[in-house]
Write a protein that holds these residues in place. Structure first.
Motif, PDB file in Angstrom:
ATOM      1  N   ASP A 184       0.844  -1.209   0.000  1.00  0.00           N
ATOM      2  CA  ASP A 184       0.000   0.000   0.000  1.00  0.00           C
ATOM      3  C   ASP A 184       0.876   1.255   0.000  1.00  0.00           C
ATOM      4  OD1 ASP A 184      -2.197  -1.635   0.197  1.00  0.00           O
ATOM      5  OD2 ASP A 184      -2.779  -1.017   2.213  1.00  0.00           O
ATOM      6  N   GLU A 185       1.874   1.220   0.846  1.00  0.00           N
ATOM      7  CA  GLU A 185       2.772   2.371   1.022  1.00  0.00           C
ATOM      8  C   GLU A 185       3.470   2.736  -0.292  1.00  0.00           C
ATOM      9  OE1 GLU A 185       6.599   3.396   3.834  1.00  0.00           O
ATOM     10  OE2 GLU A 185       5.275   1.766   4.472  1.00  0.00           O
ATOM     11  N   ILE A 186       3.963   1.712  -0.990  1.00  0.00           N
ATOM     12  CA  ILE A 186       4.667   1.933  -2.262  1.00  0.00           C
ATOM     13  C   ILE A 186       3.715   2.484  -3.318  1.00  0.00           C
ATOM     14  CG2 ILE A 186       5.938   0.813  -4.150  1.00  0.00           C
ATOM     15  CD1 ILE A 186       7.547   1.009  -1.536  1.00  0.00           C
ATOM     16  N   ILE A 187       2.517   1.886  -3.412  1.00  0.00           N
ATOM     17  CA  ILE A 187       1.529   2.335  -4.406  1.00  0.00           C
ATOM     18  C   ILE A 187       1.116   3.780  -4.138  1.00  0.00           C
ATOM     19  CG2 ILE A 187      -0.852   2.004  -5.221  1.00  0.00           C
ATOM     20  CD1 ILE A 187      -0.389  -1.021  -4.939  1.00  0.00           C
ATOM     21  N   LYS A 188       0.864   4.096  -2.873  1.00  0.00           N
ATOM     22  CA  LYS A 188       0.467   5.465  -2.508  1.00  0.00           C
ATOM     23  C   LYS A 188       1.540   6.472  -2.914  1.00  0.00           C
ATOM     24  CE  LYS A 188      -2.399   4.298   1.495  1.00  0.00           C
ATOM     25  NZ  LYS A 188      -2.453   4.289   2.981  1.00  0.00           N
ATOM     26  N   PHE A 189       2.792   6.109  -2.677  1.00  0.00           N
ATOM     27  CA  PHE A 189       3.893   7.024  -2.994  1.00  0.00           C
ATOM     28  C   PHE A 189       3.975   7.265  -4.500  1.00  0.00           C
ATOM     29  CE2 PHE A 189       8.323   7.848  -4.173  1.00  0.00           C
ATOM     30  CZ  PHE A 189       8.564   8.990  -3.413  1.00  0.00           C
ATOM     31  N   LEU A 190       3.913   6.181  -5.283  1.00  0.00           N
ATOM     32  CA  LEU A 190       3.997   6.319  -6.741  1.00  0.00           C
ATOM     33  C   LEU A 190       2.798   7.080  -7.294  1.00  0.00           C
ATOM     34  CD1 LEU A 190       5.267   2.746  -7.715  1.00  0.00           C
ATOM     35  CD2 LEU A 190       6.607   4.851  -7.587  1.00  0.00           C
ATOM     36  N   PHE A 191       1.619   6.817  -6.718  1.00  0.00           N
ATOM     37  CA  PHE A 191       0.398   7.489  -7.157  1.00  0.00           C
ATOM     38  C   PHE A 191       0.468   8.994  -6.882  1.00  0.00           C
ATOM     39  CE2 PHE A 191      -3.999   8.899  -6.787  1.00  0.00           C
ATOM     40  CZ  PHE A 191      -4.640   8.225  -7.831  1.00  0.00           C
ATOM     41  N   SER A 192       1.022   9.343  -5.743  1.00  0.00           N
ATOM     42  CA  SER A 192       1.093  10.763  -5.342  1.00  0.00           C
ATOM     43  C   SER A 192       1.968  11.590  -6.276  1.00  0.00           C
ATOM     44  CB  SER A 192       1.624  10.881  -3.910  1.00  0.00           C
ATOM     45  OG  SER A 192       2.997  10.522  -3.855  1.00  0.00           O
ATOM     46  N   LYS A 193       2.845  10.917  -7.009  1.00  0.00           N
ATOM     47  CA  LYS A 193       3.757  11.620  -7.919  1.00  0.00           C
ATOM     48  C   LYS A 193       3.088  11.993  -9.246  1.00  0.00           C
ATOM     49  CE  LYS A 193       7.469  11.539  -5.362  1.00  0.00           C
ATOM     50  NZ  LYS A 193       8.113  12.789  -4.944  1.00  0.00           N
ATOM     51  N   ASN A 194       1.898  11.419  -9.502  1.00  0.00           N
ATOM     52  CA  ASN A 194       1.236  11.668 -10.785  1.00  0.00           C
ATOM     53  C   ASN A 194       0.010  12.565 -10.580  1.00  0.00           C
ATOM     54  OD1 ASN A 194      -0.320  11.411 -13.227  1.00  0.00           O
ATOM     55  ND2 ASN A 194       0.908   9.630 -13.728  1.00  0.00           N
ATOM     56  N   THR A 195       0.125  13.811 -10.956  1.00  0.00           N
ATOM     57  CA  THR A 195      -0.952  14.784 -10.743  1.00  0.00           C
ATOM     58  C   THR A 195      -2.082  14.634 -11.762  1.00  0.00           C
ATOM     59  OG1 THR A 195       0.267  16.391 -12.078  1.00  0.00           O
ATOM     60  CG2 THR A 195       0.563  16.498  -9.687  1.00  0.00           C
ATOM     61  N   GLU A 196      -1.870  13.811 -12.795  1.00  0.00           N
ATOM     62  CA  GLU A 196      -2.885  13.617 -13.834  1.00  0.00           C
ATOM     63  C   GLU A 196      -3.994  12.650 -13.392  1.00  0.00           C
ATOM     64  OE1 GLU A 196      -2.818  15.300 -16.768  1.00  0.00           O
ATOM     65  OE2 GLU A 196      -1.078  16.333 -15.922  1.00  0.00           O
ATOM     66  N   LEU A 197      -3.798  12.001 -12.260  1.00  0.00           N
ATOM     67  CA  LEU A 197      -4.751  10.967 -11.831  1.00  0.00           C
ATOM     68  C   LEU A 197      -5.559  11.373 -10.600  1.00  0.00           C
ATOM     69  CD1 LEU A 197      -2.456   7.820 -12.305  1.00  0.00           C
ATOM     70  CD2 LEU A 197      -4.233   8.644 -13.845  1.00  0.00           C
ATOM     71  N   GLN A 198      -5.850  12.657 -10.492  1.00  0.00           N
ATOM     72  CA  GLN A 198      -6.519  13.167  -9.297  1.00  0.00           C
ATOM     73  C   GLN A 198      -7.937  12.619  -9.103  1.00  0.00           C
ATOM     74  OE1 GLN A 198      -6.251  17.425  -9.569  1.00  0.00           O
ATOM     75  NE2 GLN A 198      -4.113  17.473  -8.925  1.00  0.00           N
ATOM     76  N   LYS A 199      -8.628  12.300 -10.196  1.00  0.00           N
ATOM     77  CA  LYS A 199     -10.002  11.787 -10.084  1.00  0.00           C
ATOM     78  C   LYS A 199     -10.056  10.263 -10.018  1.00  0.00           C
ATOM     79  CE  LYS A 199     -12.406  15.583 -12.387  1.00  0.00           C
ATOM     80  NZ  LYS A 199     -13.282  15.945 -13.535  1.00  0.00           N
ATOM     81  N   VAL A 200      -8.911   9.620 -10.150  1.00  0.00           N
ATOM     82  CA  VAL A 200      -8.858   8.152 -10.172  1.00  0.00           C
ATOM     83  C   VAL A 200      -8.700   7.604  -8.765  1.00  0.00           C
ATOM     84  CG1 VAL A 200      -7.552   6.159 -11.067  1.00  0.00           C
ATOM     85  CG2 VAL A 200      -7.840   8.206 -12.482  1.00  0.00           C
ATOM     86  N   VAL A 201      -9.269   6.422  -8.531  1.00  0.00           N
ATOM     87  CA  VAL A 201      -9.088   5.755  -7.242  1.00  0.00           C
ATOM     88  C   VAL A 201      -8.464   4.380  -7.489  1.00  0.00           C
ATOM     89  CG1 VAL A 201     -11.461   4.839  -7.252  1.00  0.00           C
ATOM     90  CG2 VAL A 201     -10.234   4.995  -5.116  1.00  0.00           C
ATOM     91  N   ILE A 202      -7.526   3.996  -6.631  1.00  0.00           N
ATOM     92  CA  ILE A 202      -6.910   2.670  -6.712  1.00  0.00           C
ATOM     93  C   ILE A 202      -7.408   1.830  -5.546  1.00  0.00           C
ATOM     94  CG2 ILE A 202      -4.772   1.329  -6.787  1.00  0.00           C
ATOM     95  CD1 ILE A 202      -3.301   3.694  -7.809  1.00  0.00           C
ATOM     96  N   CYS A 203      -7.891   0.637  -5.867  1.00  0.00           N
ATOM     97  CA  CYS A 203      -8.364  -0.292  -4.826  1.00  0.00           C
ATOM     98  C   CYS A 203      -7.677  -1.643  -4.983  1.00  0.00           C
ATOM     99  CB  CYS A 203      -9.869  -0.489  -4.932  1.00  0.00           C
ATOM    100  SG  CYS A 203     -10.837   0.989  -4.605  1.00  0.00           S
TER     101      CYS A 203
END
Length: 222
Positions: free
Chosen positions: A40-59
């Motif tokens: 979870d921690e790794i995914i959250k970190f990588l996700f936070s670096k991409n500002t183009e995915l603000q409306k997307v949710v990862i589950c």
């Protein structure tokens, strides 16, 4: 040292620590939960670096969704988009995250779904519907996730139908495997009385009573 190499080094160190902890306390459940949390921690970190995915949710879904990530298991994730989003352009950004996860030696099963696709696809595919039962929010737009949750509830509105179909599916699988009770090397996941049957019990509880917390179920005198 590049940022990616720092992440990789951090991941390897944490995995080593979790492994050592397992040998010391020999608690498998503790281990799979720690591995889930680390992922979870790794995914959250990588996700936070991409500002183009603000409306997307990862589950997370499947075993990872239950926070039961075994050391060599795949991680199953679903990216949920708003209906207004252009799927192709978003998928390009998602692939950038996936490349980094693959480079970190994660084995990934993933899907990208718009909100209005979720209901239709789960009606047609019971395996996907079942995976939704174990869905868990990791990161991303929480408002989108709340909309998805409303859809999830409608999927299992007819709980009796779903449960009957799961029983038939399980019986058919048992017959096709032609199992006997004295197998020298039983499949601990799919054999009768194995982990999949345990999952089945918890899916029933979640569908019928909305929880798998045994203390709550005990207080309800079930």
């Amino acid at each position: 040292m590049t940022e990616f190499h720092k992440i990789k080094k951090y991941l390897e160190a944490r995995k080593k620590k979790i492994k050592q902890s397992f040998y010391e306390i020999q608690d498998g459940l503790d281990t799979v939960k720690k591995l889930s949390k680390l992922t979870d921690e790794i995914i959250k970190f990588l996700f936070s670096k991409n500002t183009e995915l603000q409306k997307v949710v990862i589950c997370a879904v499947g075993g990872y969704g239950r926070s039961e990530l075994a050391p060599f298991s795949d991680i199953d994730i679903i990216f949920i988009l708003e209906n207004s989003q252009e799927k192709k352009s978003v998928e390009k950004e998602i692939i950038q995250i996936l490349y980094k996860l693959w480079d970190l030696d994660f084995k990934i099963g993933y899907s990208v779904r718009k909100l209005d696709e979720i209901f239709e696809i789960t009606k047609k595919d019971q395996v996907i519907a079942t995976s939704i039962l174990d869905i868990r929010y990791i990161c991303g737009n929480y408002q989108t996730y709340k909309k998805a949750q409303k859809i999830f509830k409608t999927i299992f509105k007819n709980e009796d139908k779903f449960l009957k179909e799961k029983i038939i599916e399980r019986e058919n699988r048992a017959v096709s495997n032609k199992e006997v009770s004295f197998l020298l090397e039983p499949d601990i996941k799919n054999s009768r009385g194995g982990l999949r049957d345990l999952n089945l019990i918890f899916w029933f509880l979640k569908t019928k009573y909305g929880t798998v917390n045994l203390e709550i179920l005990k207080r309800k005198k079930l």
